[in-house]
Design a protein around this motif. Structure first.
Motif, PDB file in Angstrom:
ATOM      1  N   ASN A   1      38.563  29.181  37.094  1.00 62.20           N
ATOM      2  CA  ASN A   1      40.187  28.760  37.557  1.00 62.20           C
ATOM      3  C   ASN A   1      40.494  30.156  38.035  1.00 62.20           C
ATOM      4  O   ASN A   1      40.890  31.055  37.114  1.00 62.20           O
ATOM      5  CB  ASN A   1      40.540  28.380  35.883  1.00 62.20           C
ATOM      6  CG  ASN A   1      42.140  27.969  36.405  1.00 62.20           C
ATOM      7  OD1 ASN A   1      42.685  28.219  37.356  1.00 62.20           O
ATOM      8  ND2 ASN A   1      42.494  26.789  35.593  1.00 62.20           N
ATOM      9  N   ILE A   2      40.913  30.189  39.157  1.00 61.95           N
ATOM     10  CA  ILE A   2      41.456  31.183  39.878  1.00 61.95           C
ATOM     11  C   ILE A   2      42.982  31.289  39.573  1.00 61.95           C
ATOM     12  O   ILE A   2      43.724  32.309  40.078  1.00 61.95           O
ATOM     13  CB  ILE A   2      41.366  31.191  41.348  1.00 61.95           C
ATOM     14  CG1 ILE A   2      41.729  30.119  42.074  1.00 61.95           C
ATOM     15  CG2 ILE A   2      39.674  31.517  41.674  1.00 61.95           C
ATOM     16  CD1 ILE A   2      41.450  30.012  43.577  1.00 61.95           C
TER      17      ILE A   2
ATOM     18  N   ILE B   1      44.138  32.045  36.766  1.00 63.39           N
ATOM     19  CA  ILE B   1      44.205  32.735  35.510  1.00 63.39           C
ATOM     20  C   ILE B   1      44.783  34.070  35.356  1.00 63.39           C
ATOM     21  O   ILE B   1      44.725  34.656  34.568  1.00 63.39           O
ATOM     22  CB  ILE B   1      42.551  33.057  35.111  1.00 63.39           C
ATOM     23  CG1 ILE B   1      42.475  32.916  33.526  1.00 63.39           C
ATOM     24  CG2 ILE B   1      41.992  34.021  35.658  1.00 63.39           C
ATOM     25  CD1 ILE B   1      42.655  31.745  32.771  1.00 63.39           C
TER      26      ILE B   1
ATOM     27  N   GLY C   1      36.725  36.874  39.966  1.00 62.61           N
ATOM     28  CA  GLY C   1      35.555  36.476  39.590  1.00 62.61           C
ATOM     29  C   GLY C   1      34.805  35.933  40.617  1.00 62.61           C
ATOM     30  O   GLY C   1      33.421  35.434  40.487  1.00 62.61           O
TER      31      GLY C   1
ATOM     32  N   GLN D   1      31.658  44.500  30.073  1.00 64.35           N
ATOM     33  CA  GLN D   1      32.262  45.256  31.590  1.00 64.35           C
ATOM     34  C   GLN D   1      33.590  45.774  31.266  1.00 64.35           C
ATOM     35  O   GLN D   1      33.709  46.832  32.020  1.00 64.35           O
ATOM     36  CB  GLN D   1      31.714  44.392  32.746  1.00 64.35           C
ATOM     37  CG  GLN D   1      30.387  44.016  33.033  1.00 64.35           C
ATOM     38  CD  GLN D   1      30.172  42.714  34.006  1.00 64.35           C
ATOM     39  OE1 GLN D   1      30.886  41.934  33.809  1.00 64.35           O
ATOM     40  NE2 GLN D   1      29.099  42.999  34.611  1.00 64.35           N
TER      41      GLN D   1
ATOM     42  N   HIS E   1      37.427  40.495  29.231  1.00 62.42           N
ATOM     43  CA  HIS E   1      38.092  39.940  30.630  1.00 62.42           C
ATOM     44  C   HIS E   1      37.510  38.674  31.295  1.00 62.42           C
ATOM     45  O   HIS E   1      38.088  38.152  32.145  1.00 62.42           O
ATOM     46  CB  HIS E   1      37.742  41.039  31.767  1.00 62.42           C
ATOM     47  CG  HIS E   1      36.405  41.248  32.364  1.00 62.42           C
ATOM     48  ND1 HIS E   1      35.468  41.175  31.606  1.00 62.42           N
ATOM     49  CD2 HIS E   1      36.089  41.292  33.378  1.00 62.42           C
ATOM     50  CE1 HIS E   1      34.173  41.210  32.195  1.00 62.42           C
ATOM     51  NE2 HIS E   1      34.768  41.361  33.612  1.00 62.42           N
TER      52      HIS E   1
ATOM     53  N   ILE F   1      37.979  34.965  30.495  1.00 57.37           N
ATOM     54  CA  ILE F   1      38.956  34.274  29.930  1.00 57.37           C
ATOM     55  C   ILE F   1      38.527  32.677  29.736  1.00 57.37           C
ATOM     56  O   ILE F   1      38.156  32.146  30.832  1.00 57.37           O
ATOM     57  CB  ILE F   1      40.234  34.367  30.480  1.00 57.37           C
ATOM     58  CG1 ILE F   1      40.958  35.547  30.553  1.00 57.37           C
ATOM     59  CG2 ILE F   1      41.334  33.362  29.874  1.00 57.37           C
ATOM     60  CD1 ILE F   1      41.195  36.232  29.096  1.00 57.37           C
TER      61      ILE F   1
ATOM     62  N   PRO G   1      39.694  29.193  30.182  1.00 51.72           N
ATOM     63  CA  PRO G   1      40.814  28.786  30.788  1.00 51.72           C
ATOM     64  C   PRO G   1      41.543  27.729  29.617  1.00 51.72           C
ATOM     65  O   PRO G   1      42.616  27.153  29.832  1.00 51.72           O
ATOM     66  CB  PRO G   1      40.712  28.022  32.000  1.00 51.72           C
ATOM     67  CG  PRO G   1      39.507  28.680  32.558  1.00 51.72           C
ATOM     68  CD  PRO G   1      38.692  29.152  31.241  1.00 51.72           C
TER      69      PRO G   1
ATOM     70  N   SER H   1      28.330  33.271  37.298  1.00 55.74           N
ATOM     71  CA  SER H   1      28.117  34.098  36.159  1.00 55.74           C
ATOM     72  C   SER H   1      29.336  33.894  35.218  1.00 55.74           C
ATOM     73  O   SER H   1      29.039  34.186  34.149  1.00 55.74           O
ATOM     74  CB  SER H   1      27.821  35.424  36.652  1.00 55.74           C
ATOM     75  OG  SER H   1      28.527  35.868  37.122  1.00 55.74           O
TER      76      SER H   1
HETATM   77  P1  AMP Z   1      33.295  38.414  36.534  1.00 53.41           P
HETATM   78  O1  AMP Z   1      33.120  39.960  36.133  1.00 53.41           O
HETATM   79  O2  AMP Z   1      32.575  38.090  37.651  1.00 53.41           O
HETATM   80  O3  AMP Z   1      32.465  37.772  35.423  1.00 53.41           O
HETATM   81  O4  AMP Z   1      34.488  38.367  36.853  1.00 53.41           O
HETATM   82  C1  AMP Z   1      35.799  38.497  35.794  1.00 53.41           C
HETATM   83  C2  AMP Z   1      36.803  38.417  36.304  1.00 53.41           C
HETATM   84  O5  AMP Z   1      37.390  37.251  36.836  1.00 53.41           O
HETATM   85  C3  AMP Z   1      38.087  38.983  35.536  1.00 53.41           C
HETATM   86  O6  AMP Z   1      38.292  40.296  35.822  1.00 53.41           O
HETATM   87  C4  AMP Z   1      39.176  38.112  36.077  1.00 53.41           C
HETATM   88  O7  AMP Z   1      39.892  38.805  37.234  1.00 53.41           O
HETATM   89  C5  AMP Z   1      38.467  36.763  36.687  1.00 53.41           C
HETATM   90  N1  AMP Z   1      38.488  35.670  35.538  1.00 53.41           N
HETATM   91  C6  AMP Z   1      38.488  35.928  34.207  1.00 53.41           C
HETATM   92  N2  AMP Z   1      38.058  34.671  33.640  1.00 53.41           N
HETATM   93  C7  AMP Z   1      37.831  33.829  34.636  1.00 53.41           C
HETATM   94  C8  AMP Z   1      37.964  32.551  34.722  1.00 53.41           C
HETATM   95  N3  AMP Z   1      37.500  31.515  33.646  1.00 53.41           N
HETATM   96  N4  AMP Z   1      37.765  31.738  36.061  1.00 53.41           N
HETATM   97  C9  AMP Z   1      37.881  32.318  37.149  1.00 53.41           C
HETATM   98  N5  AMP Z   1      38.005  33.940  36.928  1.00 53.41           N
HETATM   99  C10 AMP Z   1      38.317  34.319  35.815  1.00 53.41           C
END
Ligand code: AMP
Ligand code: MG
Length: 335
Positions: A115-116, A118, A174, A247, A259, A261, A263, A289
């Protein structure tokens, strides 16, 4: 005797010729910082000038996408979208438009685990600031009322994006690294580079193979041991992308808050400690991922099996168990 001499000469000539035809590929590497991450890139080439150009192109791809998607830069496209929430649609680049389009498609395919919208929740937790802290439950609940990504309005003809409610905050953290990785790989291929590895903080793409012709190997970090490797994966011309609760996180009262979340409730997802996705598209691997992490080991792996594009997926739990798709073993290396 004479025959032997001819044979030896022929062999010498042959080895010489083949030496000329295949000039040795040399490894050129570069590390740089973008998207809040150290990015390491290796390119194999017999042509130093070409290798340097290729490394420049990789760096430019990450810098460009960083510039467009950095929420904490006032003049980025993502900031323009967020500043105009509830006010007006914003004209964006093709890169941002297609990132958002792909993200929304996969939000639906993951039942909203991705979910962008977020961004506001991320800010309440203070990720991205110096002092992250556990937010008040009421504040989280309030922020969650502005996360219905179905309301985002895209206009393909005019290339605009509109967040229709004030206070909606888009966050492409993400997906942006994966998208930049795909752009970097496309640039490498266009230049004729056949062997390279890009590692953007666990966001890996392996192009071709290593100098000795064997596959590139990618170590997956043990989520509970910063020095340890939980598995070694190998592949050719594929993204191998990992997310984890190791991370970016802080600890309060013995609980790790990280980090990624969920949603559904606005809290860091608890069911997984690390995920790794192997598939051609780094953009979608990055999305998955993150979202399969939210789904957790059982549902996440089940979902991964349903997507034809996904070659393999692995989820590590906090107690160190590994869950994988049926064919995960095909990608496991000896080390
Ligand atoms: P990643 O390191 O690729 O797993 O992405 C983590 C980043 O994605 C976080 O720092 C947020 O900016 C964003 N994010 C966190 N939770 C979500 C989610 N449920 N859906 C989309 N983006 C997210
Ligand atoms: Mg991701």
């Amino acid at each position: 005797m004479r025959k032997l001499l001819v044979l030896v000469l022929a062999l010498l000539l042959f080895s010489n010729l083949s030496g000329c035809a295949e000039p040795e590929q040399i490894k050129y590497d570069r590390d740089f910082f973008a998207m809040d991450t150290y990015i390491a890139c290796q390119v194999l080439s017999a042509d130093e000038k070409l290798a340097v150009k290729a490394l420049d192109a990789v760096e430019a791809a990450f810098m460009d996408i960083d510039r467009l998607t950095n929420r904490f830069e006032q003049d980025s496209e993502i900031s323009a979208i967020n500043q105009n929430a509830g006010i007006a649609p914003v004209k964006v680049s093709e890169d941002v438009y297609s990132m958002v389009e792909i993200a929304l498609e996969w939000s639906d395919k993951t039942d909203g685990a991705f979910n962008i919208l977020i961004g506001d929740v991320m800010d309440l937790w203070g990720f991205g600031s110096d002092q992250p802290a556990v937010p008040a439950e009421a504040a989280l609940a309030e922020a969650l009322t502005r996360t219905d990504y179905h309301k985002i309005m895209l206009d393909q003809e005019n290339l605009t994006i509109y967040l229709p409610e004030k206070g909606m905050v888009m966050d492409l953290g993400g997906v942006a690294k994966g998208y930049a990785t795909d752009k970097a790989v496309a640039a490498l291929k266009e230049m004729g580079i056949e062997n390279a590895l890009i590692n953007a903080g666990g966001n890996v793409y392996v192009l071709g193979s290593r100098a000795d012709g064997t596959p590139w190997k990618v170590g997956v970090q043990d989520p509970r041991d910063p020095e340890g490797i939980k598995a070694v994966l190998q592949g050719e011309n594929t993204a191998i992308i990992s997310s984890g609760d190791y991370q970016r996180y802080f600890e309060a009262d013995g609980i790790r808050y990280h980090h990624i979340i969920d949603p559904a409730d606005g809290y860091p997802a608890r069911a997984s400690a690390g995920t790794t996705i192997i598939m051609k598209s780094a953009t979608i691997a990055d999305i998955l991922s993150t979202s399969l992490f939210v789904k957790g080991p059982v549902e996440g792996i089940k979902l991964a099996e349903e997507f034809d594009e996904v070659d393999a997926a692995m989820i590590i739990t906090a107690d160190g168990k590994i869950f994988g798709t049926k064919n995960l073993n095909d990608y496991m290396a000896e080390n």
